[in-house]
Design an enzyme around this catalytic site. Structure first.
Site, mmCIF file in Angstrom:
data_model
loop_
_atom_site.group_PDB
_atom_site.id
_atom_site.type_symbol
_atom_site.label_atom_id
_atom_site.label_comp_id
_atom_site.label_asym_id
_atom_site.label_seq_id
_atom_site.Cartn_x
_atom_site.Cartn_y
_atom_site.Cartn_z
ATOM 1 N N GLY B 53 26.077 44.445 87.704
ATOM 2 C CA GLY B 53 25.860 44.340 86.273
ATOM 3 C C GLY B 53 24.425 44.398 85.796
ATOM 4 C CD1 TRP B 55 21.005 49.588 86.464
ATOM 5 C CD2 TRP B 55 21.739 51.591 85.790
ATOM 6 N NE1 TRP B 55 20.293 50.550 87.119
ATOM 7 C CE2 TRP B 55 20.718 51.785 86.733
ATOM 8 C CE3 TRP B 55 22.361 52.704 85.214
ATOM 9 C CZ2 TRP B 55 20.290 53.061 87.118
ATOM 10 C CZ3 TRP B 55 21.937 53.972 85.607
ATOM 11 C CH2 TRP B 55 20.910 54.156 86.556
ATOM 12 C CG ASP B 91 39.497 53.760 90.975
ATOM 13 O OD1 ASP B 91 38.309 54.141 90.926
ATOM 14 O OD2 ASP B 91 40.292 54.079 91.864
ATOM 15 C CG ASP B 118 22.702 52.241 89.859
ATOM 16 O OD1 ASP B 118 22.282 53.194 90.538
ATOM 17 O OD2 ASP B 118 22.300 51.077 90.004
ATOM 18 C CE LYS B 158 22.530 54.433 93.064
ATOM 19 N NZ LYS B 158 22.151 53.371 93.963
#
Lengths: 1119, 346
Positions: B53, B55, B91, B118, B158
């Site tokens: 958490g 970000w 998900d 991320d 990312k």
């Protein structure tokens, strides 16, 4: 536009790959192993051992092999011909092979078929192949033509982490898919009525709390096993999975691994699993662990296979090793502990000590002074003698030798020693040596010629007794030859002894941890006037002082050479002489390799034994040339092999403080100990050797961080390596002089490895591993390369000095000598000698109460090393180190590497320094100048003029603020902002204009410039204090040369450069025509390449290039 | 080593703990913002793969402070609650519309301005698998982004810069007018991670977002694998040079004079997969191997399966040693075979 052939030349081709073994499969009498894109084929030879037969190269292009499926031939014989489907990542290829005993032929290979998604499993369905793909779909593929016949997705198109296909026809095909949601989905692709219509899962099975990495289905028993991220293996009763709607019941939840479980395989009666903890476990179907195989190193076991008929398990590791295990255990039949049932009414007293005379006779002494013999073959106790004088305190040692020479010695608290021939105990000889307690007894045997017994008495006096036998064999003679005196300490007695071949000296270890060298016949030596002088002097000093007052007034001889406290306060436990070296073990958890030169003991190398084994009790050389270490690990006695990192024997004996004995012969090993008033005996046939279990030696357990080529050895035809393959498989041109490149690698696994890479066979041999570092090793530097006999000596060989450095600011210097040795597979042997070491935080270890303090020190890592060889005679080389705390440090190595000290440092970069590189500037009429270039994470390069720095009185070296601190290096003579972020590679080449400097960065860019030097002419320099001026002439930048860090860079000539990157491309660049231009690039297989080294081999062979990362790959190209 | 060792090795880890960030990655987003002004004019932001958490913490601070800002955090794992952040446990790789719908619902029907991701898979150490899994995560995030992102919106994710990263670039360029690869200074040199900063969401004409079909990654066209025409997007280093160096090991007393005090991690992981195994290990209840010698006077083999007769090993170099007579003592006449050379001096 240049001519097209310019883009083709030079073309690098892969020559050797050492990668994690990611696929294994047993097919009949063969084993297939997948390493990168290649398949290694092992075959059972006539002796019943698996041997490497063939490497089938480049089956999967740039993909890695993850599995094989051999087509079951309905009428064909898989032992002569087979169709193998090889898959991995998104690639699939079929290869048809013909293999018989001792031969292998590839008959045909299909094209390399690329799938749209990851292949998790493959299965032959008659002539076609079914594939389970990454997003939960199944594809039917014709692998001969290379076309997709059908694709059926599941309605739940989640990402999978594993899959398992079951069934032999499309109709009955079942897929068990492991989804990232930790569920198992079972569905039937043939349920799709129309092509491409998604099929709903038939069953969803939950249970694991982590991703499922592997599954295995056993049709005969209706079982499914799954291995998961949650460190457990589950066994499910599933019945026939091909029938929809069946019940799934979890019948076993097995926790035994201490990390994630990568692989699982169900066999008829067992289940094998292996994981990140490098352990392969054999379970029963009821969830009991039957065996645990430990020996792989690093990040785990990636592949497993089983040969059910031979009861073998084969494992392939991340360390690129392949090992074979016996399903029934360590391969030692007859192993186990038995109690010898000493306690009996006819045998009063309790046992005090036990010893083994050879491996079939055991001796024990009780507190009544009675000596008993137990014959392991007859299996009965027999009293040899009883002597009340030995009742309260008694030492017992049997003589060494294959069958214990039939002698044993007892000693008591009153200075009395008794030597007993076991077969004729009535012929025992008694001697009173001291007035006080005999502290220790040990034997020393020279061949079959000379047998000595050493007994330590009070005051550090050691009596040396010579034992001879009458020619009739009926009587023995014991004669005191001389007395030795140990250096003073609180517990002043010796612990072990051995003859130093040829036999003039005895090597002893004492309770204080010192290793001592005594002349074996001091009187004789004195008469001859050789080497005994020191002893006589010490002896004279020692004489009379606190001697136990033996019956005869003998001179007490001091040691001619001492290594004080080599093994620390807990003492030396054994000495062994073998192959020109002395090996000592101690209770500091280490073993030392020493040698004697000029009558002096010299340490060569300290090696640590396995983790947690702090009490090393002994060392044995086994028949295959390797050694095994004996020791105590908590309450277990362990026989550990440093070669295979494997505990060969584990006996839960309760620790080493009780009386114990060990003996081994080629046929059997035995370990006896006292427990609960009885003698316990562990025996195993086969001794300490484990032949043919390492199918392939492992390299490094973790990433390779640095690769350096040392040199080349040319071996003549007399060292020809016999090949297992037939001669027609040898490529033309591989005959002729055998060139072998010697390369050293270092790794995060804390070891440095010396490798031999012959050019002819494309193989790699690990010659030695040096494990001195306590943390990861990140950098290496080599200097002083020569030949063992000097430049005039024509014999092949290589010597070099190596500095290694890494985490915890630790640096070691050692020398290596590689010489021909026909007895090894590589025909080479490597001798390593440790010279010196340095740690920045050494002061911390000496600090008291350090567990209560917070260590403020930054815990520097050394990132890179460069050796700067000075031209001043007598002064050793400088070693420059790039440090993670922002410093560039200069170390001075003196006395040919035996002294390593910090000379100067600079915090100019203020950021983590990533690279250092040294080069010399030579020009006519100018003084040879030494430069150092350093580069940091901010993308800047700094150049330092070391010649000026080292000139006394130049003022460039600022004296330290505190006398104990190093000098401070002033400001650099030039800085260049080459990149926007970290510099990961650096190289220079002298040219006509000056020096060509190239750097590669984290951002994938290359920077090339010409560094011009305006150095003063020699005459001018004599007068004034002129320093050279550096200028940047031509400067070019290639911003997107690579897609990731450029970690390897080499300027091969003023017009050619090669770069390597984490994006797995080896790229050639043309220089000299303005901006560097792309020539061509090759995709290689080693991920995370951290370093590259290139060197020219010979005109016929061209260049070689070694890439080190998560594996090692060697390329070559022709100039 | 001790617990302070990681504080020295990684200054951002230490600073994150001291500043209350849940992970050091918070600095990465802050430094990306410094370079690209990601939060300018952003009122609706989505954080995919949000746990633990950090970000979301940055987003809620930078956007939530503007009053009208909304932050939605999506993750598979449970995450400790954060003020001003709406959490959805779902998900993103599970291809269902529900997640995207829920996000849009929260934004009251408006599309998002910024999607960040991320997430990284738990690396297995096998590079090709890890790179593939990371690519799938990114493509799943991109798939969600195609549903929730407004035209011209921004997507940050990312990436692992491995062998096939260029394929991801080429795929992202299909959807965004401007794709860059950025690496904040708080990301270590030794790490292969970087961030794809994609600005100007501009899906190709006629593109219909479809969550029922996963986006598959591209494959190499002819000559793309090793030719000169690989798409390598420009690389930008974020964060100014005066910031701390993530590769440098700092002493515990930093230069600003503040005294070191050990800070425990802000948010330990919630129910990791290995929890049960660790508990069992702590209690010593992991299954252990049965050793024959643990029960004395036992039979030899514990396994029921018959096996082939034990093979006598062949010695590599058979030692020439005559058998020793088993008499009382043999005369010392045998020549020694081994240890005959002691003059070797390396």
């Amino acid at each position: 536009m240049d001519a097209p052939e310019d883009y083709v030349w030079p073309r690098a081709t892969s020559e050797l790959i050492l990668l994690p073994v990611t696929g294994l499969e047993c097919v009949g009498d063969r084993l297939l192993a997948g390493e990168g894109p290649d398949v290694l084929v092992y075959s059972l030879d006539f002796g019943g051992h698996l041997r490497m037969m063939k490497r089938v190269q480049n089956l999967l292009g740039h993909y890695l092999i993850h599995g094989f499926r051999v087509r079951p031939e309905p009428n064909g014989d898989v032992d002569s011909e087979a169709m193998v489907a090889v898959f991995g990542s998104k690639g699939l290829r079929i290869v048809k092979v013909s293999w018989g005993p001792g031969r292998f032929r590839e008959l045909w290979r299909s094209g390399l078929w690329n799938m749209s998604d990851w292949i998790w499993d493959a299965r032959w369905l008659e002539g076609n192949v079914a594939l389970a793909l990454g997003h939960n779909s199944v594809v039917l593929y014709d692998p001969v033509v290379g076309c997709m016949l059908q694709e059926v997705p599941c309605t739940d198109r989640c990402t999978l982490s594993s899959a398992c296909l079951i069934g032999d026809t499309w109709k009955e095909l079942t897929i068990v898919a492991g989804a990232v949601s930790n569920q198992l989905l079972v569905w039937y692709p043939a349920a799709a009525l129309i092509d491409n219509k998604p099929v709903a899962p038939d069953r969803r099975v939950s249970g694991h709390v982590g991703v499922i990495f592997s599954m295995s289905y056993l049709e005969s028993k209706g079982l499914l096993a799954t291995a998961s991220e949650d460190r457990s293996v589950r066994i499910w009763k599933v019945g026939d999975l091909r029938v929809p709607g069946g019940r799934v019941q979890n019948i076993g939840h097995c926790f035994g691994h201490s990390a994630r479980v990568w692989q699982v395989k169900l066999l008829e009666n067992y289940l094998i699993s292996a994981g990140e903890d490098c352990v392969c476990l054999v379970w029963s179907h009821e969830g009991e662990i039957l065996q645990a195989f430990r020996g792989h190193q690093g990040r785990g076991i990636r592949a497993i296979a089983a040969h059910e008929r031979q009861a073998w398990v084969v494992t392939g590791g991340d360390d690129s090793g392949i090992r074979l295990w016996h399903l029934v255990g360590r391969g030692y039949p007859g192993s186990g502990v038995s109690a010898l049932c000493f306690k009996s009414r006819s045998r009063p007293g309790t046992l005090k000590a036990v010893t083994l005379a050879g491996s079939w006779r055991l001796l024990a002494v009780t507190d009544t002074g009675a000596l008993y013999l137990y014959d392991l073959e007859v299996k009965c106790w027999e009293q040899l003698l009883e002597d009340k004088r030995f009742q309260s305190y008694c030492l017992l040692e049997a003589a060494p030798g294959p069958e214990g020479f039939g002698l044993c010695a007892m000693a008591n608290g009153e200075g009395r020693v008794k030597v007993v021939p076991i077969n004729t105990p009535t012929a025992a000889v008694d001697l009173t040596l001291f007035r006080g307690k005999v502290h220790s007894l040990s034997w020393a045997l020279r061949g079959y010629e000379e047998l000595l017994l050493l007994a330590s008495g009070p005051g550090g006096v050691v009596a040396c007794l010579e034992i001879t036998a009458a020619p009739t064999g009926k009587a023995i003679f014991v004669k005191e030859r001389c007395r030795y005196l140990l250096p003073p300490s609180k517990q002043r007695w010796h612990t072990c002894s051995a003859f130093l071949p040829p036999g003039d000296f005895l090597v002893c270890g004492d309770r204080r941890g010192s290793v001592l060298l005594f002349p074996s016949r001091p009187a004789l030596l004195k008469d001859l006037g050789v080497g005994g002088k020191a002893g006589a002097v010490t002896g004279a000093l020692g004489a009379g002082s606190g001697s136990g007052g033996g019956e005869t007034a003998l001179t007490e001889w001091g040691p001619v050479s001492t290594l004080p406290s080599l093994h620390g306060k807990q003492g030396v436990t054994s000495v062994t002489c073998h192959g020109g070296y002395v090996y000592t073990t101690g209770r500091d958890g280490a073993y030392y390799q020493l040698f004697v030169r000029g009558g002096q003991l010299q340490p060569v190398l300290r090696q640590k034994s396995c983790r947690g084994m702090n009490w090393v009790a002994g060392l044995r050389m086994v028949a295959d040339g390797s050694m095994v270490i004996l020791g105590f690990h908590a309450n277990e006695f362990v026989v550990w092999s440093p070669r295979s990192h494997e505990k060969l024997h584990i006996v839960n004996c309760g620790g080493g403080h009780r009386s114990w004995a060990f003996s081994d012969t080629e046929a059997a090993m035995a370990f006896a100990y006292l427990k609960d008033g009885d003698v316990m005996l562990y025996r195993a046939l086969g001794g300490c050797t484990r032949p043919h279990v390492i199918l392939r030696e492992s390299l490094h357990g973790r990433e390779i961080t640095c690769v350096k080529r040392v040199g080349t050895i040319t071996l003549g035809p007399e060292y020809e390596v016999p090949s297992f393959m037939q001669p027609d498989h040898l490529e033309p041109g591989s005959e002729g002089p055998g060139l072998t490149d010697i390369v050293i690698t270092c790794s995060e696994d804390t070891t440095v490895c010396v490798l031999a890479l012959p050019t002819a066979t494309g193989s790699a041999h690990a010659l030695t591993a040096v494990c001195n570092h306590i943390s990861s090793v990140r950098a290496l530097a080599v200097w002083g390369i020569g030949t063992p006999g000097g430049p005039q000596d024509p014999r092949p060989g290589l010597t070099a000095h190596v500095v290694s450095a890494g985490g915890r600011a630790e640096m070691h210097c050692f020398s290596i000598m590689v010489t021909p040795d026909p007895s090894t597979p590589s025909r080479l042997a490597c001798h390593v000698m440790h010279l010196s070491s340095h740690r920045l935080d050494e002061y911390w270890d000496r600090q008291r109460n350090r567990h209560r303090m917070v260590k403020v020190d930054p815990e520097t890592r050394y990132m890179s090393l460069a050796v700067c060889e000075l031209d001043r005679p007598g002064l050793g080389p400088l070693v420059a180190a790039a440090c993670s705390d922002g410093a560039v440090r200069l170390f001075l190595l003196q006395d040919s590497g035996r002294r390593l000290q910090l000379l100067a440092e600079t915090f100019h970069h203020k950021r983590c320094v990533l690279k250092v590189h040294s080069f010399t500037h030579e020009a006519p009429n100018q003084r040879r100048r030494l430069f150092l270039c350093s580069a940091a994470t901010d993308g800047s390069l700094a150049f330092w003029d070391l010649t000026t720095v080292l000139d006394h009185g130049s003022g460039a070296l600022e004296p330290p603020a505190d006398p104990g601190l190093p000098y401070r290096l002033g400001t650099p003579c030039l800085t260049v902002q080459a990149h926007s972020c970290g510099v990961n590679s650096l190289h220079t080449l002298p040219t006509r204009e000056g020096h060509l400097v190239a750097s590669g960065s984290e951002d994938g860019s290359l920077h090339v410039f010409v560094l011009a030097m305006e150095a003063p002419e020699l005459e001018e320099a004599m007068g004034g204090d002129l320093v050279p001026q550096l200028h940047v002439l031509e400067e070019y930048s290639v911003p997107c040369a690579h897609a990731a860090h450029v970690t390897g860079l080499k300027i091969l000539s003023p017009s050619l450069m090669v770069s390597a990157s984490i994006d797995q491309r080896l790229t050639f660049w043309r220089l000299g025509h303005g901006e560097p231009t792309f020539m061509n690039s090759t995709v290689y297989h080693v991920p995370d390449v951290a370093d590259m080294d290139c060197w020219p081999v010979s005109p016929e062979f061209g260049h070689r290039c070694a890439l080190g990362g998560q594996g090692l790959e060697v390329y070559n190209w022709y100039d | 080593m001790g617990r302070t060792s990681k504080d020295k090795r990684d200054v951002y880890y230490r600073l994150a703990k001291e500043n209350g960030w849940r992970a050091r990655s918070a600095f990465k987003l802050l430094q990306l913002d410094e370079e690209f002004h990601l939060f300018q004019g952003v009122t609706r932001a989505v954080d995919l793969c949000a746990a633990p958490g950090s970000w979301s913490q940055v987003l809620s601070q930078k956007i939530g402070g503007q009053g009208s800002g909304h932050v939605v955090a999506v993750d598979l794992q449970a995450m400790a609650p954060l003020p001003g952040v709406l959490q959805i446990q779902g998900d993103i790789t599970q291809v269902r519309l529900s997640t995207a719908k829920e996000i849009i619902q929260h934004f009251e029907g408006c599309p998002a301005d910024l999607v960040v991701c991320d997430g990284a898979p738990d690396v297995t150490g096998l590079h090709d698998v890890d790179e593939y899994m990371q690519a799938q995560l990114l493509l799943a995030a991109l798939n969600i982004a195609t549903h929730v992102l407004k035209p011209g919106g921004c997507f940050v994710a990312k990436i692992f810069r491995g062998r096939d990263v260029t394929l991801i670039y080429s795929q992202l360029r299909v959807f965004f007018s401007n794709v860059l690869c950025a690496k904040p200074r708080s990301s270590r040199n030794s790490s292969i991670e970087a961030f794809a900063v994609c600005q100007g969401y501009d899906p190709p004409e006629g593109f219909l977002p479809d969550l029922t079909k996963p986006l598959l990654d591209h494959s190499y066209d002819f000559n793309q694998l090793d030719g000169p025409t690989r798409i390598i997007v420009p690389f930008v280093t974020c964060g100014d040079l005066s910031s701390y160096d993530s590769d440098r090991s700092y002493p515990l007393d930093l230069e600003d004079g503040s005294e070191y005090k050990y800070t425990p991690p802000t948010q330990p992981p919630i129910s990791p997969p290995y929890q049960e195994a660790c508990t069992l290990k702590k209690k010593g209840r992991l299954a252990k191997e049965l050793r024959p010698q643990d029960c004395p006077i036992s039979t030899v083999d514990t396994l029921s399966q018959p096996l082939a007769a034990p093979q006598r090993h062949t010695l590599l170099a058979p030692e020439v040693r005559k058998p020793v007579a088993q008499g009382p003592l043999c005369p010392f006449s045998e020549p020694t075979v081994e240890d005959s050379e002691m003059n070797c001096s390396p």
